[in-house]
Scaffold this motif. Structure first.
Motif, PDB file in Angstrom:
ATOM      1  N   VAL A   1       0.866  -1.179   0.000  1.00 31.49           N
ATOM      2  CA  VAL A   1       0.000   0.000   0.000  1.00 31.49           C
ATOM      3  C   VAL A   1       0.902   1.229   0.000  1.00 31.49           C
ATOM      4  CG1 VAL A   1      -1.804   1.253   1.245  1.00 31.49           C
ATOM      5  CG2 VAL A   1      -1.753  -1.255   1.295  1.00 31.49           C
ATOM      6  N   SER A   2       0.759   2.057  -1.017  1.00 32.46           N
ATOM      7  CA  SER A   2       1.682   3.176  -1.217  1.00 32.46           C
ATOM      8  C   SER A   2       1.803   4.084   0.006  1.00 32.46           C
ATOM      9  CB  SER A   2       1.222   3.974  -2.439  1.00 32.46           C
ATOM     10  OG  SER A   2       1.887   5.192  -2.469  1.00 32.46           O
ATOM     11  N   VAL A   3       0.656   4.456   0.578  1.00 32.20           N
ATOM     12  CA  VAL A   3       0.718   5.426   1.676  1.00 32.20           C
ATOM     13  C   VAL A   3       1.393   4.821   2.917  1.00 32.20           C
ATOM     14  CG1 VAL A   3      -1.578   4.972   2.658  1.00 32.20           C
ATOM     15  CG2 VAL A   3      -0.608   7.262   2.822  1.00 32.20           C
ATOM     16  N   GLU A   4       1.268   3.520   3.092  1.00 35.96           N
ATOM     17  CA  GLU A   4       1.948   2.859   4.221  1.00 35.96           C
ATOM     18  C   GLU A   4       3.459   2.901   4.015  1.00 35.96           C
ATOM     19  OE1 GLU A   4       0.319  -1.048   4.948  1.00 35.96           O
ATOM     20  OE2 GLU A   4      -1.704  -0.260   5.238  1.00 35.96           O
ATOM     21  N   GLN A   5       3.856   2.668   2.784  1.00 38.40           N
ATOM     22  CA  GLN A   5       5.283   2.736   2.462  1.00 38.40           C
ATOM     23  C   GLN A   5       5.811   4.163   2.669  1.00 38.40           C
ATOM     24  OE1 GLN A   5       6.738   2.821  -1.651  1.00 38.40           O
ATOM     25  NE2 GLN A   5       7.566   0.767  -1.256  1.00 38.40           N
ATOM     26  N   GLN A   6       5.002   5.117   2.295  1.00 37.06           N
ATOM     27  CA  GLN A   6       5.419   6.521   2.462  1.00 37.06           C
ATOM     28  C   GLN A   6       5.648   6.863   3.931  1.00 37.06           C
ATOM     29  OE1 GLN A   6       2.597   9.137   0.456  1.00 37.06           O
ATOM     30  NE2 GLN A   6       2.428   7.678  -1.229  1.00 37.06           N
ATOM     31  N   GLY A   7       4.740   6.372   4.799  1.00 30.39           N
ATOM     32  CA  GLY A   7       4.896   6.617   6.230  1.00 30.39           C
ATOM     33  C   GLY A   7       6.207   6.046   6.747  1.00 30.39           C
ATOM     34  N   ALA A   8       6.520   4.831   6.314  1.00 26.39           N
ATOM     35  CA  ALA A   8       7.768   4.201   6.760  1.00 26.39           C
ATOM     36  C   ALA A   8       8.982   4.973   6.239  1.00 26.39           C
ATOM     37  CB  ALA A   8       7.804   2.753   6.281  1.00 26.39           C
ATOM     38  N   LEU A   9       8.914   5.423   4.992  1.00 28.97           N
ATOM     39  CA  LEU A   9      10.020   6.200   4.408  1.00 28.97           C
ATOM     40  C   LEU A   9      10.281   7.471   5.211  1.00 28.97           C
ATOM     41  CD1 LEU A   9       9.170   5.933   0.625  1.00 28.97           C
ATOM     42  CD2 LEU A   9      11.452   5.560   1.585  1.00 28.97           C
ATOM     43  N   LEU A  10       9.197   8.160   5.549  1.00 36.70           N
ATOM     44  CA  LEU A  10       9.331   9.403   6.306  1.00 36.70           C
ATOM     45  C   LEU A  10       9.907   9.137   7.692  1.00 36.70           C
ATOM     46  CD1 LEU A  10       5.992  11.045   5.210  1.00 36.70           C
ATOM     47  CD2 LEU A  10       8.230  12.142   5.002  1.00 36.70           C
ATOM     48  N   ALA A  11       9.399   8.080   8.327  1.00 42.27           N
ATOM     49  CA  ALA A  11       9.881   7.755   9.675  1.00 42.27           C
ATOM     50  C   ALA A  11      11.356   7.385   9.640  1.00 42.27           C
ATOM     51  CB  ALA A  11       9.059   6.614  10.259  1.00 42.27           C
ATOM     52  N   LEU A  12      11.746   6.608   8.645  1.00 40.60           N
ATOM     53  CA  LEU A  12      13.153   6.207   8.543  1.00 40.60           C
ATOM     54  C   LEU A  12      14.038   7.416   8.243  1.00 40.60           C
ATOM     55  CD1 LEU A  12      12.614   2.849   6.629  1.00 40.60           C
ATOM     56  CD2 LEU A  12      13.719   3.072   8.876  1.00 40.60           C
ATOM     57  N   SER A  13      13.505   8.358   7.483  1.00 39.39           N
ATOM     58  CA  SER A  13      14.282   9.569   7.178  1.00 39.39           C
ATOM     59  C   SER A  13      14.565  10.374   8.431  1.00 39.39           C
ATOM     60  CB  SER A  13      13.521  10.458   6.185  1.00 39.39           C
ATOM     61  OG  SER A  13      13.230   9.735   5.026  1.00 39.39           O
ATOM     62  N   GLY A  14      13.659  10.259   9.423  1.00 31.19           N
ATOM     63  CA  GLY A  14      13.884  11.005  10.658  1.00 31.19           C
ATOM     64  C   GLY A  14      14.498  10.160  11.753  1.00 31.19           C
ATOM     65  N   CYS A  15      15.018   8.993  11.384  1.00 31.56           N
ATOM     66  CA  CYS A  15      15.536   8.068  12.390  1.00 31.56           C
ATOM     67  C   CYS A  15      17.066   8.117  12.438  1.00 31.56           C
ATOM     68  CB  CYS A  15      15.058   6.650  12.036  1.00 31.56           C
ATOM     69  SG  CYS A  15      15.727   5.391  13.132  1.00 31.56           S
ATOM     70  N   PRO A  16      17.631   8.351  13.612  1.00 30.65           N
ATOM     71  CA  PRO A  16      19.103   8.481  13.715  1.00 30.65           C
ATOM     72  C   PRO A  16      19.849   7.148  13.609  1.00 30.65           C
ATOM     73  CG  PRO A  16      18.070   8.786  15.872  1.00 30.65           C
ATOM     74  CD  PRO A  16      16.961   8.577  14.895  1.00 30.65           C
ATOM     75  N   ASP A  17      19.163   6.025  13.697  1.00 37.24           N
ATOM     76  CA  ASP A  17      19.844   4.731  13.693  1.00 37.24           C
ATOM     77  C   ASP A  17      20.490   4.463  12.325  1.00 37.24           C
ATOM     78  OD1 ASP A  17      19.590   1.987  15.536  1.00 37.24           O
ATOM     79  OD2 ASP A  17      19.894   1.602  13.382  1.00 37.24           O
ATOM     80  N   PRO A  18      21.751   3.977  12.314  1.00 33.15           N
ATOM     81  CA  PRO A  18      22.462   3.733  11.039  1.00 33.15           C
ATOM     82  C   PRO A  18      21.714   2.765  10.120  1.00 33.15           C
ATOM     83  CG  PRO A  18      23.910   3.354  12.930  1.00 33.15           C
ATOM     84  CD  PRO A  18      22.584   3.675  13.485  1.00 33.15           C
ATOM     85  N   ARG A  19      20.963   1.817  10.712  1.00 34.84           N
ATOM     86  CA  ARG A  19      20.242   0.863   9.862  1.00 34.84           C
ATOM     87  C   ARG A  19      19.177   1.554   9.006  1.00 34.84           C
ATOM     88  NH1 ARG A  19      17.342  -3.629  12.890  1.00 34.84           N
ATOM     89  NH2 ARG A  19      16.490  -4.169  10.852  1.00 34.84           N
ATOM     90  N   ALA A  20      18.663   2.638   9.519  1.00 32.11           N
ATOM     91  CA  ALA A  20      17.629   3.370   8.784  1.00 32.11           C
ATOM     92  C   ALA A  20      18.199   3.894   7.469  1.00 32.11           C
ATOM     93  CB  ALA A  20      17.108   4.521   9.633  1.00 32.11           C
ATOM     94  N   GLU A  21      19.357   4.510   7.604  1.00 31.95           N
ATOM     95  CA  GLU A  21      20.007   5.072   6.411  1.00 31.95           C
ATOM     96  C   GLU A  21      20.263   3.982   5.378  1.00 31.95           C
ATOM     97  OE1 GLU A  21      23.858   7.897   5.584  1.00 31.95           O
ATOM     98  OE2 GLU A  21      23.251   7.514   7.662  1.00 31.95           O
ATOM     99  N   LYS A  22      20.699   2.839   5.886  1.00 32.52           N
ATOM    100  CA  LYS A  22      21.009   1.708   5.010  1.00 32.52           C
ATOM    101  C   LYS A  22      19.760   1.247   4.253  1.00 32.52           C
ATOM    102  CE  LYS A  22      24.372  -1.819   4.799  1.00 32.52           C
ATOM    103  NZ  LYS A  22      24.556  -1.535   3.381  1.00 32.52           N
ATOM    104  N   LEU A  23      18.644   1.151   4.989  1.00 32.81           N
ATOM    105  CA  LEU A  23      17.393   0.729   4.348  1.00 32.81           C
ATOM    106  C   LEU A  23      16.971   1.700   3.252  1.00 32.81           C
ATOM    107  CD1 LEU A  23      15.163  -0.487   7.330  1.00 32.81           C
ATOM    108  CD2 LEU A  23      15.793  -1.832   5.316  1.00 32.81           C
TER     109      LEU A  23
END
Lengths: 294, 308
Positions: free
Chosen positions: A243-265
């Motif tokens: 579902v596109s909007v669900e993916q968008q939410g995860a993208l935004l959250a990962l963009s604001g996440c300081p954990d190195p794994r986020a950047e990798k994803l």
């Protein structure tokens, strides 16, 4: 903030919109507040306001919205109506009377209010004198079964962000999800994010997934800043949603996440990451999609 | 056909009833403040009860696509507890102007005591002050005399009969009520009040002017489909469709609509401002969400038409 000024501001808004005879009626009723039988008059005036002044949308101008925000940060007039404005003005006027226990009156009015009255009582909470008793009654309001009452407190209202304890705040955010409401109109949502809330929301997401139910993408907004380990796994699961909007939410959250794994994803999503960077994809755009789906 | 049930104590009913009523065509109900089957002993209980019928019950009905209105008053049985009655009279003005309050009621006589008389009169005065219609509960015992007396007292207080609905009529009372210009309501309530077969005979004899049908369904053995079943039976027995529409819909709207709190557009075309109150509209014109009704074989259907 000057609460006297807020009352004056509401008065100006109404004066500009109401026909002269209706505005005069309101002033006459306000004058009755000093009479002997003032309590009966308060109840009758509060009841009569929509009958005499109508229930149209306030349709605040952008200047008025800006003034509201400058008086009380986060005060939004977007879902206010004429009768609501007049009722809150009445309450603010009563609150300025030194000979009256306003919090006690507020509580008693909440106990006997109809739906429209209840919504108006809670819409104005950032404008009344603060007290422990008022705060307790607002907690009572949050326990409502009626979504419109819950949203009168939780949405477009500056009070929760500035006054709620972390426990009550977290509970409110979670309840918004439980009653199928939305998070984006909650003022101060990002500022009041905390690790405990992030944990609660991830637990909630797991419950939803176990029951084969959708998880609103807004939820990840409060998770991103604190995500690590298992929470990153959760974000990854949302990221891989079809579902596109669900993916968008995860993208935004990962963009604001300081954990190195986020950047990798995010490396696997260069195009979307670019959209986040240039503002094309934002929590506002997610909110608009949710609003359209509702 | 759309129906209004202008006397239904929904606070005592379950969601099955709301579903069945919506399915049978009921678009609006009026919930009169009443006696709960046992006496209240504190005014605070009364306050919470009145709050429920103007608040949560209204919301609950909306979830089934039914518009909910109510009447506010001190009922005749509890008027006999003077301490309670005094306290209730004090809080009535706080409730009578709530959204959707269409009358002061149900008020009147039970045993026709002095205290009942005192508070009946006081509430007529309140109705006059607030310009609201009145719903009168006529007594079960000594009904004919109680009904006449109720109307006498209304006239004595200068009330306009066109704003007064006299409820729980039967074959013995209807003539006088209509002749004196009051609205005559009939409660289709099994065993104690009026059956719908008898009701159809009354419609055949008196026509439809100022007559209305309600179910008075409550915590007793009663029938939330009383209005819909009566309408079906009346049509089956040859009562003109327009008359059925009047007694099962329009007359209730005309009588209680005088409060300014009940309009056809509330259910036909809910105004956009309603979004603030989240009414789950059963809108005919706007095609709002239909109430979810799962089971067609539900026991509450129109198949079993006669109410004895």
């Amino acid at each position: 903030m000057n609460k006297t000024t807020a009352t004056g501001f509401l008065d100006t808004i109404l004066k500009e919109r109401l026909p002269a005879d209706q505005y005069t009626w309101l002033l006459e009723r306000l004058a009755l507040l000093n009479n002997e039988d003032s309590l009966r008059n308060i109840h009758i005036t509060y009841g009569l306001i929509p009958r005499r002044l109508g229930r149209q949308d306030l349709a605040a101008t952008s200047e008025e919205s800006a003034t509201a925000d400058s008086l009380v940060k986060g005060w939004k007039l977007s879902d206010w109506s004429i009768d609501m404005t007049a009722r809150v003005m009445l309450l603010c006027t009563i609150a300025q009377q030194t000979n009256r226990d306003f919090a006690k009156l507020f509580k008693s009015m909440c106990q006997t209010a109809d739906l429209g009255e209840t919504i108006s009582l809670y819409r104005g909470i950032a404008l009344y004198p603060q007290s422990e008793e008022l705060d307790k009654q607002i907690g009572e309001g949050l326990r409502t079964n009626m979504r419109a009452v819950f949203e009168a407190i939780a949405h477009n209202n500056p009070y929760p962000a500035t006054h709620f304890s972390e426990l009550r705040w977290n509970h409110m955010v979670l309840k918004a999800l439980f009653v199928d409401s939305t998070l984006y109109p909650i003022q101060g949502l990002e500022e009041r994010c905390n690790p405990e809330l992030a944990r609660i929301l991830c637990d909630y997401a797991h419950e939803r997934w176990s029951a084969n139910r959708a998880v609103t993408p807004e939820l990840w907004r409060c998770v991103g800043p604190f995500a690590s380990d298992n929470m990153i796994d959760d974000l990854q699961r949302a990221l891989e949603s079809d579902v596109s909007v669900e993916q968008q939410g995860a993208l935004l959250a990962l963009s604001g996440c300081p954990d190195p794994r986020a950047e990798k994803l995010l490396e696997n999503y260069p195009e979307q990451t670019r959209k986040v960077a240039n503002g094309e994809l934002s929590w506002d755009s997610v909110a608009r999609q949710i609003n359209q789906l509702a | 056909m759309m129906f209004i049930d202008p006397h239904a104590h929904m606070i005592s009913r379950v969601t099955d009833d709301y579903e069945a009523m919506a399915k049978a065509g009921v678009v609006a109900v009026i919930e009169p403040a009443f006696w709960l089957g046992q006496p209240r002993t504190h005014v605070a209980t009364y306050i919470d009860y009145l709050s429920s019928i103007i608040g949560f019950e209204r919301f609950r009905a909306g979830q089934f696509g039914i518009r909910h209105y109510c009447t506010i008053g001190l009922n005749s049985k509890e008027a006999n507890n003077e301490e309670l009655a005094e306290a209730v009279m004090e809080i009535l003005p706080q409730f009578a102007l709530k959204e959707g309050v269409v009358a002061i009621g149900e008020i009147g006589y039970d045993e026709q005591t002095e205290l009942e008389d005192k508070y009946f009169r006081a509430q007529l005065e309140l109705a006059k002050e607030l310009d609201l219609p009145v719903m009168i509960h006529t007594p079960h015992r000594d009904k004919k005399r109680g009904t006449s007396r109720s109307m006498d007292v209304c006239i004595e207080h200068g009330m306009d009969p066109s704003k007064i609905i006299v409820d729980h009529n039967n074959e013995e009372t209807v003539r006088e009520v209509l002749d004196r210009g009051f609205w005559a309501a009939f409660s289709i309530y099994p065993s104690t009040k009026m059956g719908n077969s008898r009701m159809v005979d009354i419609l055949a004899e008196y026509g439809a002017e100022r007559i209305m049908v309600d179910s008075a369904c409550d915590w007793g053995i009663s029938e939330p489909l009383g209005v819909a079943k009566t309408a079906a039976l009346a049509l089956e027995r040859g009562i003109p469709e327009e008359n059925v529409r009047l007694v099962c819909y329009q007359n209730a709207l005309d009588a209680y609509g005088q409060s300014g709190q009940m309009k056809e557009e509330d259910w036909l075309n809910p105004p956009p401002v309603d979004q603030r109150g989240l009414y789950e509209g059963n809108s005919v014109l706007r095609g709002g969400r239909e109430p979810l009704i799962e089971d067609d074989t539900d026991k509450r259907t129109l198949n079993n038409l006669i109410i004895e």
